[in-house]
Design a protein around this motif. Structure first.
Motif, PDB file in Angstrom:
ATOM      1  N   SER A  37       0.828  -1.202   0.000  1.00 12.47           N
ATOM      2  CA  SER A  37       0.000   0.000   0.000  1.00 12.47           C
ATOM      3  C   SER A  37       0.864   1.255   0.000  1.00 12.47           C
ATOM      4  O   SER A  37       1.927   1.290   0.606  1.00 12.47           O
ATOM      5  CB  SER A  37      -0.903  -0.002   1.233  1.00 12.47           C
ATOM      6  N   ARG A  38       0.375   2.284  -0.659  1.00 18.02           N
ATOM      7  CA  ARG A  38       1.123   3.547  -0.772  1.00 18.02           C
ATOM      8  C   ARG A  38       0.626   4.545   0.269  1.00 18.02           C
ATOM      9  O   ARG A  38      -0.550   4.559   0.641  1.00 18.02           O
ATOM     10  CB  ARG A  38       0.898   4.125  -2.174  1.00 18.02           C
ATOM     11  N   TYR A  75      -4.581   1.838   0.220  1.00 17.39           N
ATOM     12  CA  TYR A  75      -4.068   2.911   1.083  1.00 17.39           C
ATOM     13  C   TYR A  75      -3.370   2.353   2.313  1.00 17.39           C
ATOM     14  O   TYR A  75      -3.783   1.342   2.870  1.00 17.39           O
ATOM     15  CB  TYR A  75      -5.211   3.845   1.505  1.00 17.39           C
ATOM     16  N   GLU A 210      -5.475   4.847  -6.141  1.00 13.21           N
ATOM     17  CA  GLU A 210      -4.165   5.335  -5.710  1.00 13.21           C
ATOM     18  C   GLU A 210      -3.902   6.740  -6.261  1.00 13.21           C
ATOM     19  O   GLU A 210      -3.402   7.610  -5.543  1.00 13.21           O
ATOM     20  CB  GLU A 210      -3.101   4.379  -6.250  1.00 13.21           C
ATOM     21  N   CYS A 214      -2.816   9.178  -3.218  1.00  7.17           N
ATOM     22  CA  CYS A 214      -1.430   8.829  -2.874  1.00  7.17           C
ATOM     23  C   CYS A 214      -0.452   9.717  -3.622  1.00  7.17           C
ATOM     24  O   CYS A 214      -0.805  10.361  -4.612  1.00  7.17           O
ATOM     25  CB  CYS A 214      -1.162   7.366  -3.201  1.00  7.17           C
TER      26      CYS A 214
END
Ligand code: CO
Length: 216
Positions: A37-38, A75, A210, A214
């Motif tokens: 996950s970012r 996330y 994303e 992100c």
């Protein structure tokens, strides 16, 4: 995995939807569970609603922790309530968490909402320090031990794309592998019948989510 084919045009529609919408628990081997996950750079109303939904799902499934990628959100966040009930314990949200200073070692049985029915002993550090942000943007910096340290490390593994079955002794790993084979067969069957999106569609949706929240 970041296959450029994920960005190929979908024939009928306008591409993957980046709205969060209604969340559902996903089970192994959903590709979100193996994705690293970012970090989240934008906390908006939609994300706050997603966290509320995650607590509802966690309580409904009688869990004590849930990571965002278990509801197919790419996330870097997870939630915990060690009491597993809305009327008890404390609702904790860890955003962009970092773990450090692992100390000691402990063996304890774990299960996972994404691997229903599988329970096995997992060895982990007994104590760990966590730094993260809360949903309100406040800094969390705490030394954890006991059950909370256990749950936080399990959930942290999720956002790194790891499952507790990656941490088993050799003998238990063989036993777990049989269970995982069963999950893979069920998942493939649901995809073949069109009851679940295919892997390419899933990855395209994760990429779209994303891009909204992100770092580029
Ligand atoms: Co889990």
């Amino acid at each position: 995995m970041n296959d450029s084919s994920a960005h190929a045009a979908d024939s009928a529609d306008e591409g993957p939807d980046a709205a969060i919408g209604q969340l559902e628990l996903v089970e192994y081997p959903h590709p979100a569970l193996r994705r690293v996950s970012r970090p989240v750079v934008r906390i908006d109303d939609e994300l706050r609603d997603a966290v509320r939904q995650m607590f509802e799902i966690m309580y409904a499934e009688q869990g004590v922790g849930l990571a965002a990628n278990q509801v197919a959100l790419p996330y870097r966040l997870f939630i915990v309530n060690t009491e597993g009930r809305p009327d008890a314990g404390e609702e904790l949200v860890f955003i962009n968490p970092q773990l450090s200073r692992p100390r000691g070692t402990a063996l304890q049985e774990e299960g996972c909402l994404s691997l229903p029915g599988v329970r096995m002993d997992v060895r982990r550090p007994e104590r760990v320090r966590v730094k993260a942000y809360s949903l309100a943007g406040e800094v969390i910096d705490a030394d954890l031990d006991g059950f909370l340290a256990r749950v936080v490390q399990h959930e942290f593994d999720h956002i790194e794309g790891r499952l507790f079955t990656d941490r088993l002794s050799e003998a238990s790993a063989m036993e777990a592998e049989r269970a995982l084979d069963g999950f893979r067969e069920i998942f493939a069957g649901m995809q073949a019948r069109g009851e679940l999106p295919n892997d390419r569609q899933i990855v395209a949706r994760l990429d779209a989510l994303e891009r909204v929240r992100c770092q580029a």
